[in-house]
Design a protein around this motif. Structure first.
Motif, PDB file in Angstrom:
ATOM      1  N   VAL A 257       0.864  -1.187  -0.077  1.00  0.00           N
ATOM      2  CA  VAL A 257       0.158   0.099  -0.052  1.00  0.00           C
ATOM      3  C   VAL A 257       0.788   1.192  -0.018  1.00  0.00           C
ATOM      4  O   VAL A 257       1.967   0.915   0.178  1.00  0.00           O
ATOM      5  N   ALA A 258       0.381   2.171  -0.310  1.00  0.00           N
ATOM      6  CA  ALA A 258       1.000   3.604  -0.230  1.00  0.00           C
ATOM      7  C   ALA A 258       1.416   3.763   1.560  1.00  0.00           C
ATOM      8  O   ALA A 258       0.808   3.474   2.385  1.00  0.00           O
ATOM      9  N   SER A 259       2.777   4.501   1.455  1.00  0.00           N
ATOM     10  CA  SER A 259       3.379   4.518   3.061  1.00  0.00           C
ATOM     11  C   SER A 259       2.382   5.374   3.827  1.00  0.00           C
ATOM     12  O   SER A 259       2.589   5.646   4.922  1.00  0.00           O
ATOM     13  N   SER A 260       1.510   6.283   3.166  1.00  0.00           N
ATOM     14  CA  SER A 260       0.469   7.177   3.766  1.00  0.00           C
ATOM     15  C   SER A 260      -0.557   6.456   4.442  1.00  0.00           C
ATOM     16  O   SER A 260      -1.155   7.006   5.280  1.00  0.00           O
ATOM     17  N   VAL A 261      -0.812   5.030   4.131  1.00  0.00           N
ATOM     18  CA  VAL A 261      -1.821   4.665   4.896  1.00  0.00           C
ATOM     19  C   VAL A 261      -1.753   4.298   6.217  1.00  0.00           C
ATOM     20  O   VAL A 261      -0.416   3.663   6.699  1.00  0.00           O
ATOM     21  N   PRO A 262      -2.550   4.651   7.199  1.00  0.00           N
ATOM     22  CA  PRO A 262      -2.310   4.419   8.666  1.00  0.00           C
ATOM     23  C   PRO A 262      -1.897   3.056   9.059  1.00  0.00           C
ATOM     24  O   PRO A 262      -2.652   2.065   8.771  1.00  0.00           O
ATOM     25  N   PRO A 263      -0.991   3.065  10.075  1.00  0.00           N
ATOM     26  CA  PRO A 263      -0.486   1.720  10.383  1.00  0.00           C
ATOM     27  C   PRO A 263      -1.550   0.850  10.946  1.00  0.00           C
ATOM     28  O   PRO A 263      -1.697  -0.527  10.911  1.00  0.00           O
ATOM     29  N   ALA A 264      -2.833   1.409  11.693  1.00  0.00           N
ATOM     30  CA  ALA A 264      -3.795   0.542  12.152  1.00  0.00           C
ATOM     31  C   ALA A 264      -4.776   0.035  10.945  1.00  0.00           C
ATOM     32  O   ALA A 264      -4.833  -1.097  11.074  1.00  0.00           O
ATOM     33  N   LEU A 265      -4.776   0.709   9.929  1.00  0.00           N
ATOM     34  CA  LEU A 265      -5.470   0.207   8.639  1.00  0.00           C
ATOM     35  C   LEU A 265      -4.651  -0.765   7.983  1.00  0.00           C
ATOM     36  O   LEU A 265      -5.240  -1.705   7.856  1.00  0.00           O
ATOM     37  N   VAL A 266      -3.486  -0.556   7.979  1.00  0.00           N
ATOM     38  CA  VAL A 266      -2.526  -1.498   7.526  1.00  0.00           C
ATOM     39  C   VAL A 266      -2.423  -2.910   8.154  1.00  0.00           C
ATOM     40  O   VAL A 266      -2.343  -3.891   7.546  1.00  0.00           O
ATOM     41  N   GLN A 267      -2.468  -3.001   9.358  1.00  0.00           N
ATOM     42  CA  GLN A 267      -2.807  -4.352  10.359  1.00  0.00           C
ATOM     43  C   GLN A 267      -4.046  -4.812   9.871  1.00  0.00           C
ATOM     44  O   GLN A 267      -4.307  -6.157   9.835  1.00  0.00           O
ATOM     45  N   LYS A 268      -5.099  -4.274   9.556  1.00  0.00           N
ATOM     46  CA  LYS A 268      -6.394  -4.820   9.417  1.00  0.00           C
ATOM     47  C   LYS A 268      -6.469  -5.613   8.127  1.00  0.00           C
ATOM     48  O   LYS A 268      -7.126  -6.464   7.879  1.00  0.00           O
ATOM     49  N   ILE A 269      -5.865  -4.863   7.061  1.00  0.00           N
ATOM     50  CA  ILE A 269      -5.650  -5.401   5.855  1.00  0.00           C
ATOM     51  C   ILE A 269      -4.768  -6.503   5.710  1.00  0.00           C
ATOM     52  O   ILE A 269      -5.092  -7.749   5.184  1.00  0.00           O
ATOM     53  N   ASN A 270      -3.653  -6.643   6.594  1.00  0.00           N
ATOM     54  CA  ASN A 270      -2.726  -7.705   6.905  1.00  0.00           C
ATOM     55  C   ASN A 270      -3.629  -8.929   7.241  1.00  0.00           C
ATOM     56  O   ASN A 270      -3.429 -10.041   6.735  1.00  0.00           O
ATOM     57  N   ALA A 271      -4.374  -8.458   8.384  1.00  0.00           N
ATOM     58  CA  ALA A 271      -5.271  -9.697   8.974  1.00  0.00           C
ATOM     59  C   ALA A 271      -6.111 -10.413   7.897  1.00  0.00           C
ATOM     60  O   ALA A 271      -6.262 -11.612   7.923  1.00  0.00           O
ATOM     61  N   ALA A 272      -6.846  -9.517   6.954  1.00  0.00           N
ATOM     62  CA  ALA A 272      -7.882  -9.860   6.294  1.00  0.00           C
ATOM     63  C   ALA A 272      -7.113 -10.932   5.030  1.00  0.00           C
ATOM     64  O   ALA A 272      -7.484 -11.962   4.871  1.00  0.00           O
ATOM     65  N   VAL A 273      -6.106  -9.952   4.571  1.00  0.00           N
ATOM     66  CA  VAL A 273      -5.268 -10.982   3.315  1.00  0.00           C
ATOM     67  C   VAL A 273      -4.803 -12.245   3.999  1.00  0.00           C
ATOM     68  O   VAL A 273      -4.701 -13.228   3.243  1.00  0.00           O
ATOM     69  N   ASP A 274      -4.340 -12.370   5.089  1.00  0.00           N
ATOM     70  CA  ASP A 274      -3.431 -13.176   5.643  1.00  0.00           C
ATOM     71  C   ASP A 274      -4.648 -14.515   5.925  1.00  0.00           C
ATOM     72  O   ASP A 274      -4.288 -15.616   5.517  1.00  0.00           O
ATOM     73  N   LYS A 275      -5.783 -13.958   6.511  1.00  0.00           N
ATOM     74  CA  LYS A 275      -6.983 -15.213   6.414  1.00  0.00           C
ATOM     75  C   LYS A 275      -6.983 -15.863   5.299  1.00  0.00           C
ATOM     76  O   LYS A 275      -7.391 -16.955   4.958  1.00  0.00           O
ATOM     77  N   SER A 276      -7.316 -15.047   4.003  1.00  0.00           N
ATOM     78  CA  SER A 276      -7.874 -15.656   2.736  1.00  0.00           C
ATOM     79  C   SER A 276      -6.495 -16.243   2.229  1.00  0.00           C
ATOM     80  O   SER A 276      -6.922 -17.370   1.596  1.00  0.00           O
ATOM     81  N   ALA A 277      -5.437 -15.975   2.580  1.00  0.00           N
ATOM     82  CA  ALA A 277      -4.162 -16.730   1.908  1.00  0.00           C
ATOM     83  C   ALA A 277      -3.991 -17.915   2.686  1.00  0.00           C
ATOM     84  O   ALA A 277      -3.702 -19.007   2.067  1.00  0.00           O
ATOM     85  N   ALA A 278      -4.551 -18.240   3.740  1.00  0.00           N
ATOM     86  CA  ALA A 278      -4.570 -19.581   4.597  1.00  0.00           C
ATOM     87  C   ALA A 278      -5.565 -20.410   4.000  1.00  0.00           C
ATOM     88  O   ALA A 278      -5.655 -21.488   4.323  1.00  0.00           O
ATOM     89  N   SER A 279      -6.652 -19.913   3.097  1.00  0.00           N
ATOM     90  CA  SER A 279      -7.586 -21.018   2.743  1.00  0.00           C
ATOM     91  C   SER A 279      -7.078 -22.040   1.892  1.00  0.00           C
ATOM     92  O   SER A 279      -6.102 -21.994   1.063  1.00  0.00           O
ATOM     93  N   PRO A 280      -7.210 -23.290   2.220  1.00  0.00           N
ATOM     94  CA  PRO A 280      -6.703 -24.320   1.347  1.00  0.00           C
ATOM     95  C   PRO A 280      -6.850 -24.244   0.081  1.00  0.00           C
ATOM     96  O   PRO A 280      -6.086 -24.668  -0.810  1.00  0.00           O
ATOM     97  N   LYS A 281      -8.013 -23.603  -0.431  1.00  0.00           N
ATOM     98  CA  LYS A 281      -8.376 -23.661  -1.920  1.00  0.00           C
ATOM     99  C   LYS A 281      -7.263 -22.511  -2.466  1.00  0.00           C
ATOM    100  O   LYS A 281      -7.012 -22.695  -3.670  1.00  0.00           O
ATOM    101  N   VAL A 282      -6.895 -21.478  -1.668  1.00  0.00           N
ATOM    102  CA  VAL A 282      -5.986 -20.612  -2.381  1.00  0.00           C
ATOM    103  C   VAL A 282      -4.647 -21.216  -2.564  1.00  0.00           C
ATOM    104  O   VAL A 282      -3.884 -21.123  -3.375  1.00  0.00           O
ATOM    105  N   ARG A 283      -4.429 -21.890  -1.577  1.00  0.00           N
ATOM    106  CA  ARG A 283      -2.993 -22.675  -1.428  1.00  0.00           C
ATOM    107  C   ARG A 283      -2.987 -23.314  -2.582  1.00  0.00           C
ATOM    108  O   ARG A 283      -1.833 -23.351  -3.295  1.00  0.00           O
ATOM    109  N   ASP A 284      -3.881 -24.442  -2.973  1.00  0.00           N
ATOM    110  CA  ASP A 284      -4.061 -25.494  -3.647  1.00  0.00           C
ATOM    111  C   ASP A 284      -3.815 -24.846  -5.329  1.00  0.00           C
ATOM    112  O   ASP A 284      -3.062 -25.151  -6.161  1.00  0.00           O
ATOM    113  N   ARG A 285      -4.544 -23.552  -5.343  1.00  0.00           N
ATOM    114  CA  ARG A 285      -4.478 -22.842  -6.600  1.00  0.00           C
ATOM    115  C   ARG A 285      -3.265 -22.260  -6.931  1.00  0.00           C
ATOM    116  O   ARG A 285      -2.727 -22.175  -7.961  1.00  0.00           O
ATOM    117  N   LEU A 286      -2.595 -21.631  -5.904  1.00  0.00           N
ATOM    118  CA  LEU A 286      -1.296 -21.103  -6.059  1.00  0.00           C
ATOM    119  C   LEU A 286      -0.104 -22.120  -6.477  1.00  0.00           C
ATOM    120  O   LEU A 286       0.607 -22.006  -7.206  1.00  0.00           O
TER     121      LEU A 286
END
Length: 326
Positions: A257-286
């Motif tokens: 993201v842009a460096s101007s995005v607030p850290p608290a918001l970055v943490q929320k994006i991180n958590a949501a994307v990590d959850k999606s990336a942990a999906s077996p379907k995502v892992r298998d497709r990658l």
């Protein structure tokens, strides 16, 4: 699928933390999300983006629109991200080499070490040395002997000047005492087409774009340019195993993201994307798309590797006097 695990412990911890704070994490956005991709549809980064976007949209309950913005070595997409409001509604899926290679040969309006902020890594992309079916060699030693037996006659392709595909060929030239000529293309697909036809016999390419052609016998694989063997080609030794440890080109693929995005918001994006990336379907497709295990880097480690690769590539560009029109 044990060969392709996205740091299970880290992902499990993130998923557990997310479950405990689900309302807060999902409050990241109540609007559609733009996921910019600095490559055309069908390219390596586009494949990852669409796999992750599908799951992320389901997880956050909002559309995640993949928007391709190819051109200028990724600079067009980065600049579009920086121009957007820093509210978390515009994120970018990229490979780290977009930020560490092209800025050395093309003037950009952004500083890749200052203006962007890594959020989370999803996978790793590894390079592999490949060749036309007609190359009379089965490994790097054989390739080197063949090139030396044909002075001035052998060339190597790259998917663009000033990229790791270009660097790797130049480094092999130097370390093995070869005289291969560089032939740049506008991306992997056209380069691989020429490789299959034998017009250009050799290339260093990304595993994700070469994998299916290697499996189909349309091109040969001589060496993996990574720290360890790839689960996709377990019988193909690394370049280091074959005497060329300097040929180590792999990079993370993830969200920035842009460096101007607030850290608290970055943490929320991180958590949501990590959850999606942990999906077996995502892992298998990658895995099926040719990516290697990854996703265990923290944002700080991603930033550190970004800086290290940026500095290494600057030294390579200077050493070989690489310019965009080469």
């Amino acid at each position: 699928m044990n060969a392709f695990r996205f740091s299970p412990l880290r992902r499990a911890v993130c998923a557990a933390a997310l479950a405990l704070t689900l309302p807060a994490a999902m409050a990241w956005t109540d609007k559609p999300v733009r996921m910019l991709v600095p490559a055309p549809a069908g390219g390596t980064m586009d494949v990852v983006a669409r796999i992750v976007a599908d799951q992320l949209a389901a997880d956050i309950g909002q559309p995640v629109v993949v928007e391709n913005k190819p051109g200028a070595g990724g600079a067009i997409a980065v600049q579009a991200m920086l121009a957007a409001p820093p509210d978390g509604h515009t994120i970018m899926m990229t490979a780290s080499n977009i930020l560490t290679e092209i800025p050395h040969v093309m003037k950009t309006a952004f500083d890749p070490l200052r203006d962007v902020k890594p959020v989370t890594a999803i996978a790793r992309a590894t390079m592999v040395m490949v060749g036309a079916p007609t190359v009379p060699a089965k490994d790097v030693k054989g390739v080197v002997a063949w090139v030396k037996a044909n002075p001035g006659k052998v060339s190597f392709a790259s998917y663009s000047t000033g990229t790791s595909s270009h660097y790797a060929g130049m480094i092999l030239n130097q370390k093995a005492g070869l005289d291969m000529q560089h032939v740049p293309f506008a991306g992997s697909p056209p380069a691989l087409a020429q490789l299959m036809g034998g017009q250009v016999p050799l290339m260093f390419d990304g595993m994700a774009t070469s994998k299916k052609m290697i499996e189909a016998g349309k091109i040969q694989a001589f060496g993996v340019a990574g720290k360890k063997r790839s689960p996709h080609l377990p019988n193909v030794p690394t370049m280091a195993e074959q005497g060329y440890p300097d040929l180590d080109f792999s990079n993370w693929v993830g969200i920035i993201v842009a460096s101007s995005v607030p850290p608290a918001l970055v943490q929320k994006i991180n958590a949501a994307v990590d959850k999606s990336a942990a999906s077996p379907k995502v892992r298998d497709r990658l895995l099926g798309a040719g990516f290697d295990a990854g996703g265990d880097e923290t944002a700080e480690q991603m930033a550190q590797s970004l800086r290290a690769d940026f500095e290494r590539n600057a030294a390579i560009v200077k050493a070989f006097d690489i310019k965009l029109n080469q």
